[in-house]
Design a protein around this motif. Sequence first.
Motif, PDB file in Angstrom:
ATOM      1  N   SER A 144       0.834  -1.207   0.000  1.00  0.00           N
ATOM      2  CA  SER A 144       0.000   0.000   0.000  1.00  0.00           C
ATOM      3  C   SER A 144       0.863   1.249   0.000  1.00  0.00           C
ATOM      4  N   ARG A 145       1.865   1.226   0.853  1.00  0.00           N
ATOM      5  CA  ARG A 145       2.748   2.384   0.966  1.00  0.00           C
ATOM      6  C   ARG A 145       3.496   2.622  -0.345  1.00  0.00           C
ATOM      7  N   TYR A 146       3.921   1.509  -0.980  1.00  0.00           N
ATOM      8  CA  TYR A 146       4.709   1.652  -2.191  1.00  0.00           C
ATOM      9  C   TYR A 146       3.863   2.158  -3.362  1.00  0.00           C
ATOM     10  N   GLN A 180      10.887  -7.256  14.942  1.00  0.00           N
ATOM     11  CA  GLN A 180      10.026  -8.210  14.246  1.00  0.00           C
ATOM     12  C   GLN A 180      10.650  -8.538  12.886  1.00  0.00           C
ATOM     13  N   VAL A 181      10.742  -9.828  12.590  1.00  0.00           N
ATOM     14  CA  VAL A 181      11.368 -10.258  11.334  1.00  0.00           C
ATOM     15  C   VAL A 181      10.357 -11.069  10.530  1.00  0.00           C
ATOM     16  N   LYS A 182      10.182 -10.695   9.253  1.00  0.00           N
ATOM     17  CA  LYS A 182       9.206 -11.380   8.400  1.00  0.00           C
ATOM     18  C   LYS A 182       9.881 -11.943   7.152  1.00  0.00           C
ATOM     19  N   ASN A 196      11.131  -1.340   8.130  1.00  0.00           N
ATOM     20  CA  ASN A 196       9.977  -0.447   8.326  1.00  0.00           C
ATOM     21  C   ASN A 196       9.345  -0.047   6.993  1.00  0.00           C
ATOM     22  N   LEU A 197       9.195  -1.041   6.121  1.00  0.00           N
ATOM     23  CA  LEU A 197       8.468  -0.919   4.855  1.00  0.00           C
ATOM     24  C   LEU A 197       9.222  -0.175   3.758  1.00  0.00           C
ATOM     25  N   VAL A 205      11.738  -5.851  10.159  1.00  0.00           N
ATOM     26  CA  VAL A 205      12.661  -6.188   9.072  1.00  0.00           C
ATOM     27  C   VAL A 205      12.032  -7.308   8.253  1.00  0.00           C
ATOM     28  N   ALA A 206      12.003  -7.120   6.936  1.00  0.00           N
ATOM     29  CA  ALA A 206      11.406  -8.147   6.071  1.00  0.00           C
ATOM     30  C   ALA A 206      12.422  -8.600   5.033  1.00  0.00           C
ATOM     31  N   PHE A 207      12.395  -9.893   4.763  1.00  0.00           N
ATOM     32  CA  PHE A 207      13.263 -10.478   3.739  1.00  0.00           C
ATOM     33  C   PHE A 207      12.365 -11.145   2.701  1.00  0.00           C
TER      34      PHE A 207
END
Lengths: 145, 75
Positions: free
Chosen positions: A61-63, B4-6, B50-51, B66-68
């Motif tokens: 959404s943000r992107y 938080q890690v996704k 954070n996106l 943090v997302a991977f």
Amino acid sequence: MTSHISATAFDPWHAINDHQQQSGLDSQFGATATFIGSMRDFNDNTDVSQMVLEHYPEMTSRYLDKLELEARERWPLLDCLIIHRVGEINPADPIVLIACWSAHRRAALDACSWLIEELKHRAPFWKKETRQDGERWLEHNTDGS
Amino acid sequence: MSIQVKFFASLRDKIGISDTTVDSATTAGEAWDIATDKAERPVNVLVAINLDYAQFDSPINDGDEVAFFPPVTGG
């Protein structure tokens, strides 16, 4: 300027018409450029029967909002609409709609082309195809040619 | 400290974790090592903090997400 994710099938032509009716553009625009991406029933010479589109909801959404804002900074757009599907998708279902409205054609065409390329390269969506031999995550997008 | 890690898509399937929390990490790379018990990192993995897109050596702070994920294939 609107972008949203749809978990159910949508009709891009109705979406364009509805948005145009509701946006208050009246007769200011002289050009509407659109891109609609749909699911093929083949990929890499193999039949594909279904697809699942996953995404990273908050980042997506943000992107998409960020892309719209940047497009508006780059070109004199009057309005812009982006809709992207997630979830289970069947062959011929629309996956993505981009529509750009401007006073003259060059801005709408260039912004629409830029938006779909940026979206395909950066927006966090992932496709998993169902084929006869099982499911497979796509590892990369087509090159746009 | 709580990070938080996704993990998403094929990377989640490969690692076998959807999301988890790590107690101490100063970079995204350290968060990967702790969350995955130092699993080998595929070369094409992308990182977001954070996106926003980031790098493995980007610093992280308490409360960050943090997302991977693998290369994107939308559109």
